[in-house]
Design a protein around this motif. Structure first.
Motif, short mmCIF file in Angstrom:
data_model
loop_
_atom_site.label_atom_id
_atom_site.label_comp_id
_atom_site.label_asym_id
_atom_site.label_seq_id
_atom_site.Cartn_x
_atom_site.Cartn_y
_atom_site.Cartn_z
N ALA A 66 68.36 30.30 -12.53
CA ALA A 66 68.55 31.02 -13.79
C ALA A 66 67.22 31.61 -14.25
N GLN A 67 67.31 32.76 -14.90
CA GLN A 67 66.12 33.40 -15.42
C GLN A 67 65.54 32.55 -16.53
N LYS A 68 64.23 32.41 -16.52
CA LYS A 68 63.56 31.67 -17.58
C LYS A 68 63.53 32.48 -18.87
N ILE A 69 63.29 33.79 -18.72
CA ILE A 69 63.19 34.69 -19.87
C ILE A 69 64.10 35.88 -19.63
N THR A 70 64.91 36.22 -20.61
CA THR A 70 65.82 37.35 -20.49
C THR A 70 65.58 38.33 -21.63
N GLN A 71 65.31 39.55 -21.26
CA GLN A 71 65.22 40.64 -22.24
C GLN A 71 66.30 41.64 -21.85
N THR A 72 67.28 41.83 -22.71
CA THR A 72 68.46 42.60 -22.36
C THR A 72 68.36 44.07 -22.72
N THR A 86 65.71 35.91 -24.98
CA THR A 86 66.26 34.56 -24.88
C THR A 86 65.55 33.84 -23.75
N TYR A 87 65.53 32.52 -23.83
CA TYR A 87 64.79 31.75 -22.85
C TYR A 87 65.62 30.56 -22.38
N ASP A 88 65.21 29.99 -21.28
CA ASP A 88 65.93 28.86 -20.71
C ASP A 88 64.92 27.83 -20.22
N THR A 89 64.96 26.66 -20.80
CA THR A 89 64.10 25.58 -20.36
C THR A 89 64.70 24.25 -20.78
N SER A 90 64.39 23.22 -20.03
CA SER A 90 64.82 21.88 -20.40
C SER A 90 63.63 21.05 -20.90
N TYR A 100 57.22 23.74 -25.27
CA TYR A 100 57.01 25.03 -24.63
C TYR A 100 56.42 26.00 -25.66
N GLY A 101 55.90 27.09 -25.16
CA GLY A 101 55.35 28.12 -26.03
C GLY A 101 55.97 29.46 -25.69
N LEU A 102 56.18 30.26 -26.69
CA LEU A 102 56.77 31.59 -26.51
C LEU A 102 55.77 32.64 -26.96
N GLN A 145 54.99 52.26 -36.11
CA GLN A 145 54.02 53.34 -36.04
C GLN A 145 54.10 53.98 -34.65
N LEU A 146 53.64 55.21 -34.55
CA LEU A 146 53.70 55.92 -33.27
C LEU A 146 52.95 55.15 -32.19
N GLY A 147 51.88 54.47 -32.59
CA GLY A 147 51.10 53.70 -31.62
C GLY A 147 51.79 52.45 -31.12
N ASP A 148 52.95 52.14 -31.68
CA ASP A 148 53.71 50.98 -31.20
C ASP A 148 54.49 51.30 -29.94
N SER A 149 54.57 52.56 -29.59
CA SER A 149 55.30 52.95 -28.37
C SER A 149 54.61 52.33 -27.15
N ALA A 150 55.34 51.49 -26.44
CA ALA A 150 54.77 50.74 -25.31
C ALA A 150 55.86 49.88 -24.70
N MET A 151 55.49 49.17 -23.63
CA MET A 151 56.36 48.13 -23.08
C MET A 151 56.05 46.82 -23.80
N TYR A 152 57.08 46.05 -24.05
CA TYR A 152 56.91 44.76 -24.71
C TYR A 152 57.52 43.67 -23.83
N PHE A 153 56.71 42.64 -23.59
CA PHE A 153 57.15 41.55 -22.74
C PHE A 153 57.19 40.24 -23.52
N CYS A 154 58.28 39.54 -23.34
CA CYS A 154 58.41 38.19 -23.85
C CYS A 154 58.03 37.23 -22.72
N ALA A 155 57.35 36.16 -23.05
CA ALA A 155 56.92 35.21 -22.02
C ALA A 155 57.03 33.79 -22.53
N MET A 156 57.16 32.87 -21.60
CA MET A 156 57.25 31.45 -21.95
C MET A 156 56.32 30.65 -21.06
N ARG A 157 55.75 29.63 -21.65
CA ARG A 157 54.96 28.66 -20.89
C ARG A 157 55.54 27.30 -21.19
#
Lengths: 116, 116
Positions: free
Chosen positions: A1-7, A24-28, A32-34, A83-95
């Motif tokens: 299963a994916q640990k992190i899902t961005q739909t 959304t995230y998946d961990t047992s 953890y940190g997001l 703001q216009l400068g917010d245009s970018a890729m955004y990644f969610c991550a988990m540790r």
């Protein structure tokens, strides 16, 4: 299963409006940190915000806030007053675990475009 | 905050040559460094974890003989792509972590490799 899902592969928002990026995230592991990172076209990973699994309150950093819903295992990023400068890729991550040396698991990212 | 640099930021090489990418922690001693690869419009994928003075731990599917990682000092880790081929063209990002408990990971600005 994916640990992190961005739909949301891509999102558009009008300048000055708020936008929510889903994660959304998946961990047992109870500990953890997001994280959310912004990656502009230059490629640099820019840290935005962090939420620990034991944190009682949602994290906020300026215009960024993290809507942490532990029971649903979601950690959505809210950007207010876009703001216009917010245009970018955004990644969610988990540790997982307490060790800050543990690896990051990244989602597939959401491309945000801010429209003037 | 802590600073991690990468050199070079961009490199173009011919197929069959080897390319070395450096990752340096500029103001802290990095006991652990991570190397990620990111293909266009995709997420970061962990390649390997290196601890100072010991052999790197590679993720499944990553060829250790092709991607040589050396972490010889507390401020420098290198990734050498040996006999590079066009399919190795990618964005390579390192992150570094200090040794004290609670020290966070910090990302470098990335290196864009193009193999002709």
């Amino acid at each position: 299963a994916q640990k992190i899902t961005q739909t949301q592969p891509g999102m558009f928002v009008q300048e000055k409006e708020a936008v929510t990026l889903d994660c959304t995230y998946d961990t047992s592991d109870p500990s953890y940190g997001l994280f959310w990172y912004k990656q502009p076209s230059s490629g640099e990973m820019i840290f935005l915000i962090y939420q620990g699994s034991y944190d009682q309150q949602n994290a906020t950093e300026g215009r960024y806030s993290l809507n942490f819903q532990k029971a649903r295992k979601s950690a959505n990023l809210v950007i207010s007053a876009s703001q216009l400068g917010d245009s970018a890729m955004y990644f969610c991550a988990m540790r997982e675990g307490r060790n800050t040396g543990n690896q990051f698991y990244f989602g597939t990212g959401t491309s945000l475009t801010v429209i003037p | 905050g802590a600073v991690v640099s990468q050199h070079p930021s961009r490199v173009i090489c011919k197929s069959g040559t080897s390319v070395k990418i450096e990752c340096r922690s500029l103001d802290f001693q990095a006991t652990t460094m991570f190397w990620y690869r990111q293909f266009p419009k995709q997420s970061l994928m962990l390649m390997a974890t290196s601890n100072e003075g010991s052999k790197a731990t590679y993720e499944q599917g990553v060829e250790k003989d092709k991607f040589l990682i050396n972490h010889a000092s507390l401020t420098l880790s290198t990734l050498t792509v040996t006999s590079a081929h066009p399919e190795d063209s990618s964005f390579y990002i390192c992150s570094a972590r200090g040794g004290a408990p609670g020290n966070e990971q910090f990302f470098g600005p990335g290196t864009r490799l193009t193999v002709l």
